[in-house]
Design a protein around this motif. Structure first.
Motif, mmCIF file in Angstrom:
data_model
loop_
_atom_site.group_PDB
_atom_site.id
_atom_site.type_symbol
_atom_site.label_atom_id
_atom_site.label_comp_id
_atom_site.label_asym_id
_atom_site.label_seq_id
_atom_site.Cartn_x
_atom_site.Cartn_y
_atom_site.Cartn_z
ATOM 1 N N UNK A 122 0.825 -1.197 0.000
ATOM 2 C CA UNK A 122 0.000 0.000 0.000
ATOM 3 C C UNK A 122 0.862 1.251 0.000
ATOM 4 N N UNK A 123 0.235 2.404 -0.131
ATOM 5 C CA UNK A 123 0.987 3.653 -0.157
ATOM 6 C C UNK A 123 1.738 3.880 1.158
ATOM 7 N N UNK A 124 2.851 4.575 1.077
ATOM 8 C CA UNK A 124 3.587 4.960 2.275
ATOM 9 C C UNK A 124 2.737 5.928 3.089
ATOM 10 N N UNK A 125 2.868 5.830 4.418
ATOM 11 C CA UNK A 125 2.048 6.668 5.284
ATOM 12 C C UNK A 125 2.908 7.637 6.097
ATOM 13 N N UNK A 126 2.289 8.310 7.036
ATOM 14 C CA UNK A 126 2.974 9.356 7.784
ATOM 15 C C UNK A 126 4.058 8.784 8.697
ATOM 16 N N UNK A 127 3.885 7.558 9.178
ATOM 17 C CA UNK A 127 4.933 6.927 9.993
ATOM 18 C C UNK A 127 6.153 6.628 9.131
ATOM 19 N N UNK A 128 5.918 6.194 7.891
ATOM 20 C CA UNK A 128 7.026 5.977 6.956
ATOM 21 C C UNK A 128 7.752 7.279 6.653
ATOM 22 N N UNK A 154 -8.006 -0.726 7.507
ATOM 23 C CA UNK A 154 -9.265 -0.016 7.748
ATOM 24 C C UNK A 154 -9.661 0.813 6.526
ATOM 25 N N UNK A 155 -8.646 1.033 5.624
ATOM 26 C CA UNK A 155 -8.901 1.875 4.464
ATOM 27 C C UNK A 155 -8.893 3.349 4.804
ATOM 28 N N UNK A 156 -8.393 3.698 6.014
ATOM 29 C CA UNK A 156 -8.335 5.105 6.437
ATOM 30 C C UNK A 156 -6.910 5.416 6.872
ATOM 31 N N UNK A 157 -6.262 6.318 6.186
ATOM 32 C CA UNK A 157 -4.901 6.689 6.527
ATOM 33 C C UNK A 157 -4.531 7.934 5.742
ATOM 34 N N UNK A 158 -3.502 8.620 6.226
ATOM 35 C CA UNK A 158 -2.925 9.755 5.503
ATOM 36 C C UNK A 158 -1.690 9.236 4.798
ATOM 37 N N UNK A 159 -1.727 9.237 3.480
ATOM 38 C CA UNK A 159 -0.557 8.761 2.762
ATOM 39 C C UNK A 159 0.542 9.820 2.814
ATOM 40 N N UNK A 160 1.751 9.364 2.550
ATOM 41 C CA UNK A 160 2.889 10.274 2.540
ATOM 42 C C UNK A 160 2.709 11.325 1.442
ATOM 43 N N UNK A 161 2.131 10.923 0.327
ATOM 44 C CA UNK A 161 1.916 11.868 -0.768
ATOM 45 C C UNK A 161 0.874 12.915 -0.386
ATOM 46 N N UNK A 162 -0.195 12.489 0.283
ATOM 47 C CA UNK A 162 -1.212 13.438 0.744
ATOM 48 C C UNK A 162 -0.622 14.409 1.760
ATOM 49 N N UNK A 163 0.262 13.881 2.607
ATOM 50 C CA UNK A 163 0.929 14.723 3.594
ATOM 51 C C UNK A 163 1.704 15.844 2.917
ATOM 52 N N UNK A 164 2.446 15.489 1.860
ATOM 53 C CA UNK A 164 3.274 16.482 1.165
ATOM 54 C C UNK A 164 2.444 17.508 0.406
ATOM 55 N N UNK A 165 1.200 17.170 0.056
ATOM 56 C CA UNK A 165 0.329 18.143 -0.595
ATOM 57 C C UNK A 165 -0.150 19.200 0.394
ATOM 58 N N UNK A 166 -0.228 18.816 1.660
ATOM 59 C CA UNK A 166 -0.686 19.738 2.697
ATOM 60 C C UNK A 166 0.465 20.497 3.350
ATOM 61 N N UNK A 167 1.578 19.809 3.549
ATOM 62 C CA UNK A 167 2.715 20.373 4.280
ATOM 63 C C UNK A 167 3.981 20.070 3.488
ATOM 64 N N UNK A 168 4.871 21.045 3.342
ATOM 65 C CA UNK A 168 6.090 20.842 2.552
ATOM 66 C C UNK A 168 6.985 19.789 3.190
ATOM 67 N N UNK A 169 7.760 19.062 2.381
ATOM 68 C CA UNK A 169 8.708 18.087 2.947
ATOM 69 C C UNK A 169 9.648 18.709 3.976
ATOM 70 N N UNK A 170 10.072 19.956 3.756
ATOM 71 C CA UNK A 170 10.963 20.611 4.719
ATOM 72 C C UNK A 170 10.327 20.675 6.100
ATOM 73 N N UNK A 171 9.073 21.111 6.158
ATOM 74 C CA UNK A 171 8.386 21.238 7.441
ATOM 75 C C UNK A 171 8.160 19.861 8.062
ATOM 76 N N UNK A 172 7.742 18.896 7.233
ATOM 77 C CA UNK A 172 7.529 17.535 7.741
ATOM 78 C C UNK A 172 8.802 16.997 8.390
#
Length: 559
Positions: free
Chosen positions: A147-153, A390-408
């Motif tokens: 599956x897609x990478x998530x925020x823990x990844x 569960x089919x519910x998660x924040x993917x790493x890609x979705x995270x980067x759309x909301x917050x820049x990689x630098x900030x993450x």
């Protein structure tokens, strides 16, 4: 410029002087001497009133040398006074602290070194006896290709990249590796989930398998699946196709995050010969036994709280056996050390692996495991429940759309790996000085703007100009002292695996510069004064740029 004073040269001079003095004054054998050499003799004081450098080793030596710490401290003072460096003051504080204050003779050198020496923050610590760099492999992320990478990844990738950079600063030769778990029950579940989604798409009344995967990505894979694979219901074929497609997407997302690996090693690369080698080695070392028709490893005899199954009663190899075979493979690649960054659900596996490699006869200390703890998504003050199945998660890609990689990266690295993180999107998305990343980057951009303005006006400080140190006051000294500490902060962050020390340091340095900039004009003042302030400012910029680069964060020249 040669032989300039920096934290590294000052520390080396003090350490050598103390060791030589102890050898001449006390009866110390080689073992004790080597033990003393491993002590951190020079430290950054916790409070300003304790000086600029603290030496605390007297308390640790008191019992062994059979003298009061204050007496040993007096000997240390004599050694320091003869080390060839002039300090502003050298004092003793009870029960045996030695506190040193730096003069501008040292701090001015530091400013020049920070600007002119690209290896200002580099150390030659992680070296072999012959001077060659230690070979260290850092394995991180290694998420299942299900599956897609998530925020823990994302947290693990930020930590792995920063730690790799820090170890490189210490003189090591570092390789970054991703282990692809492309075999096992999870790949079959992936294939079964995709097959089910395709049947549902075709109107069949079926249910997803227990513990299967759900979500839009499963439906998309079902739509893209080869018709022949679907028609034949080829679970193995679907699993191979889907897992590799997901892995390539993971690689792309990581690249967008600023993380690239030197090697992707697949579990499917492990040969039967390698599996058998693990089993034969463990059997030869009397570390295997059979029970309930399964084959077990005696990890409880090597530090774990339990034994583990390597071959199930129906003959299947477990993931534990695969991971041991993978680490034998690493060992044969002749890495001097291996560091694994695992996710929050891997505490039991960590204990098994540490015991397992010991059972295989691999030297203790070769494998180091760091657990990167959970990242909780916070929305309107509440934690959200997440999970691929569960089919519910924040993917790493979705995270980067909301917050820049630098900030993450900064938010992830600003806490110890063992600490849980509550990731609040509203806080992370702020683009004001309240955001610590923006705060640090803006300090750098401000200085670069000064540099451009000085260049246009023809008033840029000339290369290697010796500024008048008499133009500096206590405010400048406070900033120069922080620049002086930078190499030590890098070392402490690397050797202690504490990226949060570096993030905190950069935020503190940026804050001191912002306040200085607000109160003092850098340009448009007396030429010599401007040159002195430019030197100070540009040294801060060099440190901020280097520190952000170590963390994998950009240093924009314009904001």
């Amino acid at each position: 410029m040669q032989n300039l004073h920096t934290f590294k040269t000052v520390e080396q001079a003090i350490n050598n002087a103390i060791i030589d003095h102890l050898k001449s004054r006390y009866e110390i054998n080689d073992d004790d001497l080597n033990r003393i050499k491993r002590y951190t003799l020079v430290e950054i004081p916790s409070e300003k009133e304790y000086g600029d450098i603290a030496i605390t080793v007297a308390m640790r030596l008191a019992k062994h040398l059979k003298e009061p710490p204050s007496k040993i401290a007096e000997s240390i003072v004599k050694a320091v006074e003869g080390c060839g460096i002039t300090f502003e003051s050298v004092d003793i504080a009870e029960p045996g602290f030695v506190n040193l204050r730096l003069g501008w003779n040292i701090l001015l050198d530091t400013l020049y070194e920070a600007i002119n020496n690209r290896e200002y923050s580099c150390w030659d610590i992680l070296k072999k006896n012959d001077g060659a760099p230690l070979s260290i492999q850092v394995e991180f992320v290694s998420a299942n290709p299900t599956g897609p990478l998530n925020i823990v990844n994302a947290r693990a990738s930020a930590l792995g990249l920063a730690l790799s950079n820090l170890l490189g600063k210490m003189g090591a030769e570092v390789e970054k590796e991703y282990f692809v778990n492309d075999r096992g029950r999870q790949i079959d579940l992936l294939a079964e989930s995709i097959l089910t989604a395709k049947k549902i798409e075709d109107g069949e009344d079926v249910r997803y398998p227990d513990e299967g995967y759900k979500g839009r990505y499963i439906e998309e894979l079902a739509s893209e699946m080869n018709k022949d694979l679907y028609r034949m219901g080829d679970i193995k074929g679907i699993g191979v196709w889907a897992s590799e497609k997901i892995r390539k997407e993971q690689e792309r997302v990581l690249r967008d995050f600023g993380v690239e690996f030197d090697r992707w090693y697949h579990q499917s690369y492990i040969t039967d010969e390698e599996y058998n080698n693990v089993l034969n080695t463990l059997r030869d070392r009397n570390a295997l036994y059979e029970a309930d028709k399964a084959v077990w490893i005696k990890t409880s005899e090597y530090g774990d709280v339990q034994d583990w199954v390597l071959i199930t009663s129906d003959g299947r190899y477990t993931y534990h056996l695969a991971d041991l075979a993978y680490h034998i493979n690493k060992y044969r690649r002749r890495y001097d050390r291996v560091i694994n960054i695992l996710g929050p659900d891997h505490h039991a596996h960590m204990a098994m692996m540490l015991a397992g490699v010991k059972a295989l006869g691999i030297p203790e200390g070769w494998l180091e495991i760091i657990i990167a703890q959970q990242v909780n998504i916070v929305e309107k003050g509440k934690r959200l429940k997440m999970g691929k199945r569960l089919g519910r998660y924040i993917t790493m890609e979705e995270l980067m759309k909301e917050v820049s990689p630098d900030v993450c990266k900064f938010f992830f690295l600003d806490r110890a790996p063992s600490a849980h993180i509550d990731f609040d999107f509203e806080v992370a998305k702020k683009t004001s000085l309240e955001n610590p990343v923006f705060y640090i980057q803006y300090a750098y951009a401000r200085i670069e703007s000064l540099r451009r303005e000085a260049t246009r006006a023809g008033i840029l400080i000339p290369d290697n100009l010796q500024v008048n140190m008499g133009l500096y006051g206590e405010e400048e000294k406070e900033i120069a002292r922080e620049v002086f500490y930078y190499p030590q902060v890098v070392k402490m962050s690397a050797m202690g695996r504490k990226t949060q020390l570096l993030t905190c340091y950069l935020h503190n340095l940026a804050g001191k510069f912002h306040r200085y900039y607000t109160r003092n004009r850098i340009l448009g003042v007396d030429r010599d004064l401007s040159y002195a302030r430019q030197l100070l400012s540009f040294s801060v910029a060099s440190v901020i740029r280097d520190g952000l680069n170590v963390l994998g964060i950009s240093a924009p020249e314009r904001m």
